[in-house]
Write a protein that holds these residues in place. Structure first.
Motif, PDB file in Angstrom:
ATOM      1  N   ALA A  72       0.824  -1.208   0.000  1.00  0.00           N
ATOM      2  CA  ALA A  72       0.000   0.000   0.000  1.00  0.00           C
ATOM      3  C   ALA A  72       0.859   1.259   0.000  1.00  0.00           C
ATOM      4  CB  ALA A  72      -0.932  -0.008   1.203  1.00  0.00           C
ATOM      5  N   ARG A  73       2.074   1.142   0.526  1.00  0.00           N
ATOM      6  CA  ARG A  73       2.996   2.287   0.596  1.00  0.00           C
ATOM      7  C   ARG A  73       3.997   2.283  -0.554  1.00  0.00           C
ATOM      8  NH1 ARG A  73       1.036   1.198   5.384  1.00  0.00           N
ATOM      9  NH2 ARG A  73       0.900   2.833   6.993  1.00  0.00           N
ATOM     10  N   GLN A  74       3.820   1.358  -1.488  1.00  0.00           N
ATOM     11  CA  GLN A  74       4.754   1.196  -2.618  1.00  0.00           C
ATOM     12  C   GLN A  74       6.185   1.003  -2.125  1.00  0.00           C
ATOM     13  OE1 GLN A  74       3.803   4.765  -4.988  1.00  0.00           O
ATOM     14  NE2 GLN A  74       2.852   3.385  -6.477  1.00  0.00           N
ATOM     15  N   CYS A  75       6.292   0.261  -1.033  1.00  0.00           N
ATOM     16  CA  CYS A  75       7.594  -0.042  -0.439  1.00  0.00           C
ATOM     17  C   CYS A  75       7.909  -1.515  -0.683  1.00  0.00           C
ATOM     18  CB  CYS A  75       7.573   0.253   1.063  1.00  0.00           C
ATOM     19  SG  CYS A  75       9.147  -0.026   1.898  1.00  0.00           S
ATOM     20  N   GLN A  76       9.011  -1.788  -1.375  1.00  0.00           N
ATOM     21  CA  GLN A  76       9.378  -3.170  -1.678  1.00  0.00           C
ATOM     22  C   GLN A  76       9.875  -3.876  -0.418  1.00  0.00           C
ATOM     23  OE1 GLN A  76      11.805  -2.745  -5.656  1.00  0.00           O
ATOM     24  NE2 GLN A  76      11.684  -0.799  -4.576  1.00  0.00           N
ATOM     25  N   LEU A  77       9.657  -5.178  -0.376  1.00  0.00           N
ATOM     26  CA  LEU A  77      10.036  -5.966   0.794  1.00  0.00           C
ATOM     27  C   LEU A  77      10.867  -7.159   0.345  1.00  0.00           C
ATOM     28  CD1 LEU A  77       9.690  -6.334   3.883  1.00  0.00           C
ATOM     29  CD2 LEU A  77       7.556  -7.545   3.419  1.00  0.00           C
ATOM     30  N   VAL A  78      12.038  -7.333   0.955  1.00  0.00           N
ATOM     31  CA  VAL A  78      12.911  -8.485   0.671  1.00  0.00           C
ATOM     32  C   VAL A  78      13.096  -9.249   1.972  1.00  0.00           C
ATOM     33  CG1 VAL A  78      15.194  -9.258  -0.085  1.00  0.00           C
ATOM     34  CG2 VAL A  78      14.127  -7.268  -1.177  1.00  0.00           C
ATOM     35  N   ILE A  79      12.722 -10.524   1.954  1.00  0.00           N
ATOM     36  CA  ILE A  79      12.826 -11.361   3.154  1.00  0.00           C
ATOM     37  C   ILE A  79      13.721 -12.551   2.850  1.00  0.00           C
ATOM     38  CG2 ILE A  79      11.554 -12.838   4.768  1.00  0.00           C
ATOM     39  CD1 ILE A  79       9.088 -11.041   4.206  1.00  0.00           C
ATOM     40  N   VAL A  80      14.777 -12.725   3.643  1.00  0.00           N
ATOM     41  CA  VAL A  80      15.625 -13.907   3.494  1.00  0.00           C
ATOM     42  C   VAL A  80      15.427 -14.795   4.723  1.00  0.00           C
ATOM     43  CG1 VAL A  80      17.312 -12.694   2.074  1.00  0.00           C
ATOM     44  CG2 VAL A  80      17.675 -12.833   4.524  1.00  0.00           C
ATOM     45  N   ALA A  81      15.500 -16.088   4.507  1.00  0.00           N
ATOM     46  CA  ALA A  81      15.264 -17.045   5.585  1.00  0.00           C
ATOM     47  C   ALA A  81      16.415 -17.067   6.570  1.00  0.00           C
ATOM     48  CB  ALA A  81      15.048 -18.436   5.003  1.00  0.00           C
ATOM     49  N   LEU A  96       2.987 -16.041  -4.592  1.00  0.00           N
ATOM     50  CA  LEU A  96       1.901 -15.069  -4.472  1.00  0.00           C
ATOM     51  C   LEU A  96       2.435 -13.715  -4.015  1.00  0.00           C
ATOM     52  CD1 LEU A  96      -1.138 -14.415  -4.475  1.00  0.00           C
ATOM     53  CD2 LEU A  96      -1.243 -15.279  -2.127  1.00  0.00           C
ATOM     54  N   LEU A  97       3.335 -13.729  -3.041  1.00  0.00           N
ATOM     55  CA  LEU A  97       3.862 -12.482  -2.488  1.00  0.00           C
ATOM     56  C   LEU A  97       4.698 -11.707  -3.507  1.00  0.00           C
ATOM     57  CD1 LEU A  97       4.874 -13.407   1.179  1.00  0.00           C
ATOM     58  CD2 LEU A  97       2.674 -12.677   0.274  1.00  0.00           C
ATOM     59  N   SER A  98       5.265 -12.408  -4.476  1.00  0.00           N
ATOM     60  CA  SER A  98       6.072 -11.726  -5.498  1.00  0.00           C
ATOM     61  C   SER A  98       5.222 -10.747  -6.304  1.00  0.00           C
ATOM     62  CB  SER A  98       6.741 -12.741  -6.426  1.00  0.00           C
ATOM     63  OG  SER A  98       5.770 -13.442  -7.188  1.00  0.00           O
ATOM     64  N   TYR A  99       3.907 -11.002  -6.408  1.00  0.00           N
ATOM     65  CA  TYR A  99       3.003 -10.089  -7.109  1.00  0.00           C
ATOM     66  C   TYR A  99       2.668  -8.864  -6.261  1.00  0.00           C
ATOM     67  CZ  TYR A  99       2.291 -13.636 -10.711  1.00  0.00           C
ATOM     68  OH  TYR A  99       2.491 -14.532 -11.735  1.00  0.00           O
ATOM     69  N   LEU A 100       3.065  -8.923  -4.997  1.00  0.00           N
ATOM     70  CA  LEU A 100       2.824  -7.795  -4.081  1.00  0.00           C
ATOM     71  C   LEU A 100       4.138  -7.087  -3.736  1.00  0.00           C
ATOM     72  CD1 LEU A 100       0.296  -9.636  -1.717  1.00  0.00           C
ATOM     73  CD2 LEU A 100      -0.265  -7.878  -3.413  1.00  0.00           C
ATOM     74  N   ASP A 101       5.113  -7.191  -4.624  1.00  0.00           N
ATOM     75  CA  ASP A 101       6.428  -6.548  -4.463  1.00  0.00           C
ATOM     76  C   ASP A 101       7.188  -7.034  -3.235  1.00  0.00           C
ATOM     77  OD1 ASP A 101       6.230  -5.060  -6.758  1.00  0.00           O
ATOM     78  OD2 ASP A 101       5.356  -3.317  -5.770  1.00  0.00           O
ATOM     79  N   THR A 102       6.944  -8.292  -2.849  1.00  0.00           N
ATOM     80  CA  THR A 102       7.709  -8.918  -1.769  1.00  0.00           C
ATOM     81  C   THR A 102       8.464 -10.117  -2.333  1.00  0.00           C
ATOM     82  OG1 THR A 102       6.240  -8.234   0.028  1.00  0.00           O
ATOM     83  CG2 THR A 102       7.567 -10.184   0.414  1.00  0.00           C
ATOM     84  N   GLN A 103       9.786 -10.082  -2.209  1.00  0.00           N
ATOM     85  CA  GLN A 103      10.619 -11.177  -2.702  1.00  0.00           C
ATOM     86  C   GLN A 103      11.150 -11.973  -1.508  1.00  0.00           C
ATOM     87  OE1 GLN A 103      10.639 -11.523  -6.006  1.00  0.00           O
ATOM     88  NE2 GLN A 103       9.488  -9.598  -6.158  1.00  0.00           N
ATOM     89  N   VAL A 104      10.966 -13.292  -1.564  1.00  0.00           N
ATOM     90  CA  VAL A 104      11.388 -14.174  -0.473  1.00  0.00           C
ATOM     91  C   VAL A 104      12.495 -15.102  -0.965  1.00  0.00           C
ATOM     92  CG1 VAL A 104      10.664 -15.933   1.190  1.00  0.00           C
ATOM     93  CG2 VAL A 104       9.073 -14.096   0.551  1.00  0.00           C
ATOM     94  N   SER A 105      13.629 -15.086  -0.267  1.00  0.00           N
ATOM     95  CA  SER A 105      14.728 -16.011  -0.570  1.00  0.00           C
ATOM     96  C   SER A 105      14.796 -17.019   0.575  1.00  0.00           C
ATOM     97  CB  SER A 105      16.056 -15.254  -0.706  1.00  0.00           C
ATOM     98  OG  SER A 105      17.105 -16.144  -1.003  1.00  0.00           O
ATOM     99  N   SER A 106      14.286 -18.218   0.318  1.00  0.00           N
ATOM    100  CA  SER A 106      14.137 -19.202   1.393  1.00  0.00           C
ATOM    101  C   SER A 106      15.281 -20.198   1.478  1.00  0.00           C
ATOM    102  CB  SER A 106      12.815 -19.969   1.205  1.00  0.00           C
ATOM    103  OG  SER A 106      12.788 -20.578  -0.085  1.00  0.00           O
TER     104      SER A 106
END
Length: 421
Positions: A72-81, A96-106
């Motif tokens: 909602a804030r147009q702020c990208q999110l990167v989450i690493v495990a 699914l989260l990749s479509y919401l500008d959140t990238q997860v590296s698990s």
């Protein structure tokens, strides 16, 4: 662009039977307000998003709501495990989260190194930074075991494979930079123990295979390295560009006494780090630390029973809050009514006694025995650590620097001995 670095949230943690739900909710509200006020473009969470591989449903809800709030804030999110996170659980919603500008590296993926290089874009849609999103590295993810290897060979082999993995991902980011009109900063991530980092009680021993701690020489020349796992905020390089953000809330009583913080990196300021042409020109610092407020009052008291009771009477309680208390009673003799007297002391106060520990004469004798150990019974590292502990003039920051230098000297000495053999 501005990038926020944080780590070790441990959503879903129960602290001595107490839920941290309200604290994490307050933390997220505060963080979102900071994203707004500082115009943050991206947030990196460097591991241990969750406390366990099977977090409670409310923790998952917080996680997914955070993603929506960032979008909602147009702020990208990167989450690493991190080592606490479940690869399979993070993968459930990863696509699914990749479509919401959140990238997860698990998990490390040797077959698709490009998946670890993430483009961060500014408000105009231009690439403003690359993130080499490296999660917690399990030995099986980066190397194959070979039968008959000695412990030292395994250690050196793993160190080499980790270094190669980081270098390959970094080189991909450098290659991507060539396609841009102007190269942009490259940010690395890691969830591990690096040399010089000081741990706290809540940090479980983390060994990447047989490695206790990695030297900073393993990492490529990132413009910034966002580290997670150690809960005390600290830099591990002199320029402060390789650092642990620390956990945002105290996860153990021994984390009290130091401010909790997170890091905001301004990528534009990296280009302004050369010598100033104007003596009065105030250059913007590329790294800013932001102190995180205390959301749950906690206190740890120590002393003989009489002293502790006096300390309890003097405790300042904030209206409308419940103080979580830990007490360590030092006594030469066994006191059967310690707990009863402490409970009576807090009666009618907004204090919850979470833990009572006793330090007896046995502990004192043990400490005295350890102090009489000869050098032949101790390793070089143990001698160094005991020397640091015994010098009251050395503060924590100096201790980190000295430990880092000592570890580098130790490695060089071992390498020199191996070459002679």
């Amino acid at each position: 662009m501005k990038i926020l670095h944080t780590s070790d949230w441990h959503l879903g943690q129960h602290f001595m039977g107490k839920s941290r739900r309200d604290e994490h909710k307050a933390l997220i509200d505060w963080l979102l307000a900071l994203v707004d006020s500082e115009s943050i473009d991206a947030v990196i969470i460097a591991g241990d998003m969750f406390d366990t591989g099977s977090p409670p449903s409310y923790a998952r809800e917080m996680y997914h709501q955070l993603v929506l709030d960032m979008k909602a804030r147009q702020c990208q999110l990167v989450i690493v495990a991190g080592n606490h996170d479940s690869v399979s659980m993070l993968n459930e919603s990863k696509s699914l989260l990749s479509y919401l500008d959140t990238q997860v590296s698990s998990q490390a993926n040797l077959e698709d190194l490009a998946s670890h290089v993430i483009a961060l874009k500014d408000k105009s849609g231009e690439v403003a930074a690359w993130v080499c999103a490296v999660p917690y590295l399990r030995p099986k993810d980066v190397m194959k075991s070979i039968s008959g290897q000695s412990e030292q060979d395994k250690k050196l082999g793993l160190l080499q494979h980790i270094g190669v993995f980081y270098q390959q991902v970094y080189e991909l980011a450098c290659e991507n930079n060539k396609s841009l009109k102007q190269p942009v900063p490259i940010i690395g991530t890691g969830h591990l123990t690096a040399m010089g980092g000081q741990v706290s009680e809540s940090v479980r021993d983390l060994y990447v295979g047989t490695l206790e701690a990695l030297p900073t020489s393993v990492f490529p020349k990132f413009d910034y390295l966002a580290l997670g796992h150690i809960h005390r905020a600290q830099a591990i390089t002199k320029d402060g560009h390789f650092r642990y953000s620390g956990s945002p809330i105290p996860l153990s009583f021994d984390e009290l006494g130091r401010e909790k913080s997170l890091v905001v990196i301004d990528t534009e300021a990296f280009a302004e780090q050369g010598p100033a042409m104007d003596l009065f020109d105030e250059k913007q610092e590329p790294i800013q630390l932001h102190t995180i407020p205390t959301f749950q009052p906690m206190q740890s008291l120590k002393g003989n029973l009489k002293d502790v009771l006096k300390q309890i009477d003097k405790l300042a309680i904030i209206d409308g809050t419940m103080l979580w208390l830990e007490v360590t009673v030092i006594a030469d003799e066994y006191l059967s009514d310690v707990h009863k007297r402490l409970v009576e002391a807090i009666e009618g106060k907004s204090i919850e006694l979470l833990r009572v520990m006793r330090k007896s004469a046995v502990d004192t004798k043990k400490a005295a025995f350890e102090s009489r150990q000869t050098l032949s019974e101790l390793t070089v590292k143990e001698v160094f650590e005991k020397s640091l502990q015994g010098n009251a003039d050395i503060d924590e920051e100096e201790s980190v620097i000295l430990t880092n230098l000592f570890n580098h000297c130790l490695i060089e000495m071992e390498d020199s001995q191996e070459k002679q053999v």
